[in-house]
Design a protein around this motif. Structure first.
Motif, short mmCIF file in Angstrom:
data_model
loop_
_atom_site.label_atom_id
_atom_site.label_comp_id
_atom_site.label_asym_id
_atom_site.label_seq_id
_atom_site.Cartn_x
_atom_site.Cartn_y
_atom_site.Cartn_z
N ALA A 1 -14.92 0.53 -16.71
CA ALA A 1 -15.51 -0.82 -16.71
C ALA A 1 -14.66 -1.83 -15.94
CB ALA A 1 -15.71 -1.30 -18.15
N ALA A 2 -13.40 -1.49 -15.67
CA ALA A 2 -12.52 -2.42 -14.96
C ALA A 2 -12.95 -2.55 -13.49
CB ALA A 2 -11.07 -1.92 -15.03
N PRO A 3 -12.72 -3.73 -12.88
CA PRO A 3 -13.10 -3.90 -11.46
C PRO A 3 -12.33 -2.96 -10.52
CG PRO A 3 -11.88 -5.80 -12.27
CD PRO A 3 -12.20 -4.97 -13.46
N TYR A 4 -11.10 -2.67 -10.88
CA TYR A 4 -10.32 -1.67 -10.13
C TYR A 4 -9.18 -1.16 -11.00
CZ TYR A 4 -6.78 -5.28 -8.95
OH TYR A 4 -5.82 -6.26 -8.99
N LEU A 5 -8.65 -0.02 -10.62
CA LEU A 5 -7.55 0.61 -11.35
C LEU A 5 -6.35 0.76 -10.44
CD1 LEU A 5 -9.51 3.56 -13.05
CD2 LEU A 5 -9.04 1.29 -14.00
N ILE A 6 -5.17 0.85 -11.07
CA ILE A 6 -3.94 1.07 -10.31
C ILE A 6 -3.27 2.35 -10.79
CG2 ILE A 6 -1.53 0.26 -10.09
CD1 ILE A 6 -2.64 -2.50 -9.59
N LYS A 7 -2.83 3.15 -9.83
CA LYS A 7 -2.07 4.35 -10.15
C LYS A 7 -0.69 4.23 -9.51
CE LYS A 7 -2.26 9.40 -10.15
NZ LYS A 7 -3.08 10.60 -9.87
N GLU A 8 0.33 4.21 -10.34
CA GLU A 8 1.72 4.13 -9.85
C GLU A 8 2.29 5.53 -9.74
OE1 GLU A 8 6.20 2.75 -11.27
OE2 GLU A 8 4.48 2.29 -12.53
N ALA A 9 2.85 5.86 -8.58
CA ALA A 9 3.46 7.17 -8.38
C ALA A 9 4.59 7.05 -7.37
CB ALA A 9 2.43 8.19 -7.89
N ALA A 10 5.78 7.49 -7.77
CA ALA A 10 6.95 7.41 -6.88
C ALA A 10 6.78 8.31 -5.66
CB ALA A 10 8.22 7.79 -7.64
N ILE A 11 6.12 9.48 -5.87
CA ILE A 11 5.94 10.43 -4.76
C ILE A 11 4.48 10.47 -4.32
CG2 ILE A 11 7.99 11.82 -5.22
CD1 ILE A 11 6.16 13.80 -6.73
N MET A 12 3.91 9.30 -4.11
CA MET A 12 2.51 9.16 -3.71
C MET A 12 2.18 9.94 -2.44
SD MET A 12 -0.37 7.22 -4.40
CE MET A 12 0.34 6.01 -5.50
N MET B 1 -15.48 3.91 -8.16
CA MET B 1 -14.34 3.24 -8.78
C MET B 1 -13.27 2.98 -7.72
SD MET B 1 -12.56 1.93 -11.19
CE MET B 1 -13.59 2.20 -12.62
N LEU B 2 -12.85 1.73 -7.60
CA LEU B 2 -11.78 1.36 -6.66
C LEU B 2 -10.43 1.69 -7.29
CD1 LEU B 2 -11.05 -0.10 -3.97
CD2 LEU B 2 -10.97 -2.22 -5.30
N ILE B 3 -9.66 2.54 -6.62
CA ILE B 3 -8.35 2.94 -7.14
C ILE B 3 -7.28 2.57 -6.13
CG2 ILE B 3 -6.93 4.83 -8.02
CD1 ILE B 3 -9.50 6.32 -8.68
N ILE B 4 -6.31 1.79 -6.59
CA ILE B 4 -5.21 1.31 -5.75
C ILE B 4 -3.93 2.06 -6.13
CG2 ILE B 4 -3.90 -0.71 -4.98
CD1 ILE B 4 -6.96 -0.87 -4.43
N GLY B 5 -3.25 2.63 -5.15
CA GLY B 5 -1.98 3.30 -5.41
C GLY B 5 -0.82 2.35 -5.20
N ILE B 6 0.20 2.49 -6.04
CA ILE B 6 1.45 1.73 -5.86
C ILE B 6 2.59 2.73 -5.79
CG2 ILE B 6 3.12 0.18 -6.96
CD1 ILE B 6 0.95 -1.54 -7.92
N THR B 7 3.40 2.61 -4.73
CA THR B 7 4.53 3.51 -4.57
C THR B 7 5.74 2.73 -4.04
OG1 THR B 7 5.17 5.70 -3.74
CG2 THR B 7 4.00 4.26 -2.20
N GLY B 8 6.84 3.43 -3.88
CA GLY B 8 8.08 2.82 -3.41
C GLY B 8 9.26 3.61 -3.94
N GLY B 9 10.39 3.50 -3.29
CA GLY B 9 11.58 4.24 -3.69
C GLY B 9 12.19 3.72 -4.98
N ILE B 10 13.18 4.45 -5.47
CA ILE B 10 13.86 4.07 -6.71
C ILE B 10 14.49 2.68 -6.56
CG2 ILE B 10 15.99 5.27 -5.99
CD1 ILE B 10 16.50 5.89 -8.96
#
Length: 201
Positions: free
Chosen positions: A104-115, A1-10
């Motif tokens: 079943a999704a082609p990829y997933l996204i996980k959002e985390a401020a403190i990645m 499973m392809l998992i993409i992280g999204i992060t960034g400051g407030i």
């Protein structure tokens, strides 16, 4: 499973970027929102938090007292580490269940401020950092959160990993600076991730 992280400051606009991916049909896991849910609904974690932080952690209705917990933990590095050590494994289990349900999704996204701070980035195939200049972030946050002052915002930013460090460590950067169209950047990344997902088979 392809998992993409999204992060960034407030205030950089992580939520906006995540909504765009959702509109493209990509499942998005909001780590902060799910952590709150788990802290309210996981009976084992509730017992662990009460044992560590006292019965005042939850009110008479069984709701988490975030103000109480915040006063105890967020200005005390040791207590904050203790809190994270209790919460993160349960959130990790929740994410595993969620990702299995969305396999079943082609990829997933996980959002985390403190990645990066929580080492979650190690579980990602790629990491996107959302960036906006500090003055833009302050302006947005003062409009979004009227209870905050500019000093409050700068205090929060000072405690977070620097934007320069996040950009240096990221695989991709989305510039949400009111100069570049975010949707075009998201569409380009979406195509990259679909191709990467196909190549992984």
């Amino acid at each position: 499973m392809l998992i993409i992280g999204i992060t960034g400051g407030i205030g950089v606009g992580k939520t906006v970027v995540c909504r765009m991916f959702q509109l493209l049909g990509v499942p998005v896991y909001d780590s902060d929102a799910r952590a709150k849910w788990v802290m309210h609904h996981n009976s084992t974690l509730k017992e662990e938090l009460i044992a560590s932080f006292g019965p005042e952690t939850y009110n008479e209705q069984g709701q988490l007292d975030r103000v109480y917990l915040g006063k105890l933990a967020f200005n005390n590095p040791e207590r904050l580490s203790q809190l994270n050590a209790l919460v993160h494994p349960h959130v990790g289990s929740d994410f595993k269940q969620w990702s299995d349900a969305n396999a079943a999704a082609p990829y997933l996204i996980k959002e985390a401020a403190i990645m990066y701070e929580s080492e979650v980035w190690r579980q990602m195939n790629r990491v996107i950092t959302v960036y906006a200049p500090l003055e833009v972030r302050i302006k947005r946050l003062l409009q979004r959160d009227p209870h905050r002052t500019e000093a409050d915002i700068k205090g929060i930013v000072a405690k977070q990993l620097s934007e320069e460090e996040k950009i240096a460590r990221a695989d991709h950067v989305v510039y949400n600076n009111d100069k570049q169209l975010v949707i075009l950047q998201v569409l380009a990344l979406h195509q990259q991730f679909l191709s990467l997902s196909s190549s992984l088979g």
